[in-house]
Design an enzyme around this catalytic site. Structure first.
Site, short mmCIF file in Angstrom:
data_model
loop_
_atom_site.label_atom_id
_atom_site.label_comp_id
_atom_site.label_asym_id
_atom_site.label_seq_id
_atom_site.Cartn_x
_atom_site.Cartn_y
_atom_site.Cartn_z
N HIS A 14 47.57 -16.39 -5.08
CA HIS A 14 46.53 -17.69 -5.70
C HIS A 14 47.24 -18.34 -7.06
CE1 HIS A 14 42.28 -18.84 -6.88
NE2 HIS A 14 43.12 -20.11 -7.34
N HIS A 16 48.93 -21.97 -8.52
CA HIS A 16 48.88 -23.50 -8.29
C HIS A 16 50.46 -24.01 -8.74
CE1 HIS A 16 44.82 -24.02 -6.99
NE2 HIS A 16 44.46 -23.06 -7.59
N GLU A 197 33.86 -19.63 -7.59
CA GLU A 197 34.57 -19.77 -8.69
C GLU A 197 33.49 -20.17 -9.53
OE1 GLU A 197 37.54 -22.70 -9.45
OE2 GLU A 197 38.32 -21.64 -11.19
N1 HPA Z 1 40.16 -24.03 -9.04
C1 HPA Z 1 39.93 -25.33 -8.64
N2 HPA Z 1 40.72 -26.16 -8.30
C2 HPA Z 1 41.96 -25.84 -8.83
C3 HPA Z 1 42.01 -24.80 -9.75
C4 HPA Z 1 41.26 -23.69 -9.95
O1 HPA Z 1 41.30 -22.69 -10.44
N3 HPA Z 1 43.59 -24.75 -10.27
C5 HPA Z 1 44.06 -25.99 -9.82
N4 HPA Z 1 43.21 -26.75 -9.09
ZN ZN Z 2 42.92 -21.83 -8.08
#
Ligand code: HPA
Ligand code: ZN
Length: 335
Positions: A14, A16, A197
């Site tokens: 995970h 980005h 989240e």
């Molecule tokens: N959550 C949702 N979208 C995202 C995140 C995240 O932690 N990081 C980059 N885009």
């Molecule tokens: Zn993320």
């Protein structure tokens, strides 16, 4: 303990790539590409990273990504991340990128993919780190835009292993993208989604209904005992990101984080860094935070890596090879 944590072979699922953009590189690319950013110094950038929720982070994250223009920029960004992987002994990583964050600015998605995959190839050859690429669809945009993006990725089908879902969660549930994920599965992609989240457990149930291979974050599952039991029984992987959750106030203090509770309940959880430049640390720092605040045994720390490896999209034979590296580490710590 610190050296042991450093030496643990780690798997990241995970991450980005846009979230690895360090302020120094942001400044350099802003100058190179003549794209203004609203900061005067690196210190000022870091000071701005004081988030109160997911959206307050996303606003800066998308603004930061605007300095990335050509394939060299995406190569530099990704290569810098791999050097961090080397420091933290990350041996395999599955990298997210957001095609729409770049195509919406007129950047050719092929350039983005070329730059990232060139660094992935170099990392395999020179650092021995394997990796896959996952394209995330922005959930604050429409499903139609998402489907058009998926179609634009089909010429690069062999460079992308999975389709994911990220951005602003609350109000944009997984069910909004039912058709898109059906299409992605038909095309032979694995599928993953950020869920739970900031959203409640219903977002996780919806992601499971789509047939996801993994849930990204998923920490809100603990409010729903039926869901916890389900995730445990099915061993659905949760890619948990401790420092991210603290920075975005998903948990108020380190000791309130539920990762270790989930691990001890028998769920398939791992540790990940999400957007390390914005959240205060890469894999090493995320493991340190958890080890410092919870009394974890060596077996439990190793289990986090084993869970991540089992949750990866690597073929069985490669999983076996990497598993022996993790087992070796365990034997060394016990001798
Ligand atoms: N959550 C949702 N979208 C995202 C995140 C995240 O932690 N990081 C980059 N885009
Ligand atoms: Zn993320």
């Amino acid at each position: 303990m610190d050296t042991l944590l450093k030496q643990l072979p780690k798997i990241e699922l995970h991450l980005h790539i846009e979230g690895t953009l360090e302020p120094e590189m942001m400044f350099a690319l802003s100058q190179k590409n003549n794209i203004p950013i609203p900061y005067k110094s690196v210190e000022e950038v870091r000071k701005a990273y004081d988030f109160h929720n997911l959206q307050s982070f996303l606003d800066l994250y998308y603004a930061g990504a605007s300095v990335l223009v050509d394939r060299e920029d995406f190569f530099s960004l990704t290569w810098a991340y791999f050097l961090k992987c080397k420091e933290d002994n990350v041996i395999h990583t599955e990298i997210f990128f957001d095609p729409q964050t770049h195509s919406s600015r007129g950047i050719d998605v092929g350039e983005v993919i070329e730059g990232i995959t060139l660094a992935m190839k170099k990392a395999k050859e020179e650092l021995g780190i394997s990796s896959y690429l996952i394209a995330c669809i922005l959930r604050h945009l429409s499903e139609e835009e998402g489907i058009a993006t998926l179609q634009s990725l089909l010429p690069f089908r062999n460079k992308i292993i999975a389709i994911g879902l990220d951005s602003s969660e609350v109000g944009n549930p997984p069910s909004k993208f039912k058709r898109l994920f059906e299409l992605a599965k038909k095309e032979g992609f694995y599928i993953v989604a950020h869920a739970g989240e900031e959203g409640d457990s219903s977002y996780i149930w919806e992601a499971l209904e789509l047939g996801v291979n993994r849930i990204d974050h998923g920490v809100h599952c603990s409010e729903d005992s039926k869901l916890v039991q389900y995730l445990k029984d099915k061993q659905i992987p949760l890619t948990v990101c401790p420092l991210s959750n603290l920075k975005l106030k998903v948990f108020k203090t380190p000791k309130e984080h539920n990762l270790v509770w989930l691990l001890r309940e028998g769920l398939c959880v791992g540790i990940n860094s999400d957007d390390p430049s914005y959240f205060g640390g890469y894999m090493g720092e995320n493991f340190e935070m958890i080890a410092k605040n919870f009394d974890l045994s060596i077996d439990e720390i190793v289990k986090l890596s084993i869970n991540a490896l089992n949750s990866s999209f690597l073929p069985q034979n490669e999983k076996k090879t990497l598993m022996s590296k993790i087992e070796n580490f365990k034997n060394v710590t016990k001798s």
